[in-house]
Design a protein around this motif. Structure first.
Motif, mmCIF file in Angstrom:
data_model
loop_
_atom_site.group_PDB
_atom_site.id
_atom_site.type_symbol
_atom_site.label_atom_id
_atom_site.label_comp_id
_atom_site.label_asym_id
_atom_site.label_seq_id
_atom_site.Cartn_x
_atom_site.Cartn_y
_atom_site.Cartn_z
ATOM 1 N N SER A 115 70.986 56.693 63.266
ATOM 2 C CA SER A 115 71.264 57.838 62.253
ATOM 3 C C SER A 115 71.352 58.988 62.799
ATOM 4 O O SER A 115 70.713 59.112 64.018
ATOM 5 C CB SER A 115 70.175 57.754 61.160
ATOM 6 N N ASN A 137 65.296 47.991 52.405
ATOM 7 C CA ASN A 137 66.655 47.549 53.121
ATOM 8 C C ASN A 137 66.597 47.328 54.734
ATOM 9 O O ASN A 137 67.431 46.274 55.211
ATOM 10 C CB ASN A 137 67.872 48.804 53.002
ATOM 11 N N TRP A 146 70.817 51.954 56.788
ATOM 12 C CA TRP A 146 69.613 51.248 56.884
ATOM 13 C C TRP A 146 69.864 49.509 56.307
ATOM 14 O O TRP A 146 69.167 48.810 56.389
ATOM 15 C CB TRP A 146 68.377 51.674 56.329
ATOM 16 N N SER A 147 71.154 49.371 55.595
ATOM 17 C CA SER A 147 71.218 48.311 54.910
ATOM 18 C C SER A 147 72.052 47.450 55.846
ATOM 19 O O SER A 147 72.360 46.232 55.510
ATOM 20 C CB SER A 147 71.779 48.314 53.547
ATOM 21 N N ILE A 166 63.953 58.286 55.636
ATOM 22 C CA ILE A 166 63.777 57.039 55.297
ATOM 23 C C ILE A 166 62.894 56.908 54.217
ATOM 24 O O ILE A 166 61.460 57.074 54.260
ATOM 25 C CB ILE A 166 63.414 56.091 56.421
ATOM 26 N N ASP A 190 64.970 52.699 51.289
ATOM 27 C CA ASP A 190 65.749 52.211 52.783
ATOM 28 C C ASP A 190 65.014 51.469 53.670
ATOM 29 O O ASP A 190 65.290 50.505 54.274
ATOM 30 C CB ASP A 190 65.782 53.631 53.372
ATOM 31 N N CYS A 211 59.907 58.856 58.271
ATOM 32 C CA CYS A 211 59.789 57.887 57.206
ATOM 33 C C CYS A 211 58.743 58.543 56.096
ATOM 34 O O CYS A 211 57.698 59.114 56.615
ATOM 35 C CB CYS A 211 59.040 56.515 57.650
ATOM 36 N N LYS A 225 73.288 55.786 53.534
ATOM 37 C CA LYS A 225 72.495 55.579 54.889
ATOM 38 C C LYS A 225 72.627 54.373 55.454
ATOM 39 O O LYS A 225 72.932 53.303 54.706
ATOM 40 C CB LYS A 225 70.926 56.030 54.461
#
Length: 452
Positions: A238, A334, A311-312, A327, A331, A351, A309
């Motif tokens: 990211s 994911n 993260w998936s 995150i 997220d 996070c 985002k």
């Protein structure tokens, strides 16, 4: 004596949080660190008093930054510098220009930087700062005037033996140049440089590369302990700033397949993975302040997702390099579902606590920014060390130095974790180990120096 002993780690944290109840980022950072130190404090109550002093910065400077735009209108921004702890040596730490910048973020970044610097091979204190000024869409002249005004106030607290600022979000080579130029005029001498560009020689700074490269070296070390390598692994990244771009570059060098980058509006995925040519194209897009969306007009097998985002996307390793708390819990879910096994923190505290819980329960190994992000500290110190002036270094020499420093940091964190009974393979070993090792180094210095 009795009164002293009645202080517990819990009561100290509570008092620290009560003192500044609105500082959410700082509170979160403190809670994470204290949680990692539970076993250390349980073993030795003397550390409770050290903790109490460590949680209060040595110096917080908040100031007005007036500046004039190109139309002649006056604006006022707010500036910050938090010199958190100098027990180990002069401060080092970033300057962030971002509209959401506030004292809580400056304190959290300074606190994390203090621990990061203590974990690195160098004896350094930690600081952080910046302003709520937004450099986006400003002309060079506006940025220059702002940087000069910012430096007019802060220069008296800076210097090679006091505090050297470095690049952070919203602050690059241009901003560092303007800041340093004004510092030089005000301080009246040419001593040192800010860690960032060596303004007075032509070689480019390796500091920005160092953080990104260091993150990838750190991922390699973790994988090597699992008898694996980066080659062929899908990596979700990211951000699309300096750190993210250097992460992409080094991942490609190792044969990994970086598939995503992101900006504040959404994320871009390229199913074939980025290569050097594509990175150059991404850099051009960023330099021209265009949207990442433009990338998919050129490369058919890529897609830009608005308000989303990365993260998936199916991945083996994640490199969050955007900003703190990027995150959240969904997220993290994911990431787990997309097959992620390792998360390497490129940004500080990426996070939220609930996301960390999800990742730990799913046995995703977290490499904390405190350890994995130490590359920038290493490069900054190598730059300042005149015996090994980077002018005479080949990139290969520099990289082997950086790899060695990352290895030492990795081993230090793991050793501290195992010393306090954490399994080497456990998902929190590196996180707790990094904090423990850094804290014990600072605690020793603070003990030796008396009540300071």
């Amino acid at each position: 004596m009795k009164a002293l002993m009645s202080k517990t780690a819990g009561s100290i944290v509570e008092a620290a949080l009560k003192r500044d109840p609105h500082e959410l980022e700082f509170k979160q950072s403190v809670q994470e660190v204290v949680h990692a130190l539970e076993r250390v404090i349980a073993k030795n109550s003397h550390y409770v008093n050290i903790m109490e002093r460590l949680l209060e910065p040595e110096r917080m400077i908040v100031f007005r930054v007036p500046w004039v735009d190109d139309r002649g209108e006056t604006h006022v921004s707010r500036g910050f510098r938090v010199q958190f702890n100098q027990a180990l040596g002069p401060c080092r730490g970033g300057i962030r220009f971002h509209p959401l910048m506030n004292l809580s973020i400056a304190k959290f970044l300074g606190f994390e930087q203090t621990l990061k610097n203590a974990l690195s091979p160098y004896k350094l204190g930690g600081a952080a700062g910046g302003s709520d000024f937004d450099p986006k869409g400003k002309s060079d002249n506006e940025i220059m005037r702002f940087c000069q005004s910012f430096m007019n106030e802060i220069y008296r607290y800076l210097g090679p033996d006091k505090d050297l600022p470095s690049e952070e979000m919203g602050v690059g080579t241009r901003e560092m140049g303007y800041l340093f130029g004004q510092y030089r005029r005000l301080a009246g001498h040419f001593q040192g440089s800010f860690t960032g560009p060596r303004i007075f020689w032509s070689g480019s700074s390796l500091r920005t590369e160092a953080t990104g490269y260091g993150l990838v070296f750190f991922a390699q070390l973790i994988l090597a302990d699992m008898n694996k390598e980066l080659k062929g692994l899908r990596c979700a990244v990211s951000g699309s700033g300096k750190i993210a771009m250097h992460v992409l570059e080094k991942l490609i060098a190792y044969g990994a397949v970086p598939i995503t980058v992101s900006d504040s509006k959404g994320y871009l995925v390229d199913e074939d993975g980025f290569d050097y040519m594509k990175i150059t194209f991404l850099r051009d897009i960023k330099a021209q302040q265009r949207s990442l969306r433009d990338y998919s007009k050129t490369y058919a097998r890529s897609k830009y997702y608005d308000e989303a985002k990365p993260w998936s996307e199916r991945c083996d390793v994640a490199f969050p390099c955007a900003s703190q708390n990027e995150i959240d819990q969904s997220d993290a879910i994911n990431l787990v579902n997309s097959g992620c096994r390792i998360l390497v923190e490129g940004s500080n505290m990426p996070c939220i606590p609930e996301a960390v819980d999800v990742l730990r329960k799913a046995n995703v190994l977290i490499a904390p920014a405190m350890a994995a992000g130490a590359g920038g500290v290493v490069a900054g110190e190598l730059e300042l060390n005149h015996e090994c002036n980077l002018m005479h270094w080949s990139p290969e020499d520099f990289e082997s130095k950086l790899q060695e420093a990352m290895k030492q940091t990795y081993q230090r964190a793991l050793k501290a974790a195992t010393d306090f009974g954490y399994q080497k393979e456990s998902p929190e070993a590196l996180v707790h180990g990094a904090v423990i090792s850094a804290f014990l180094t600072i605690a020793q210095a603070m003990t030796d120096q008396g009540c300071v």
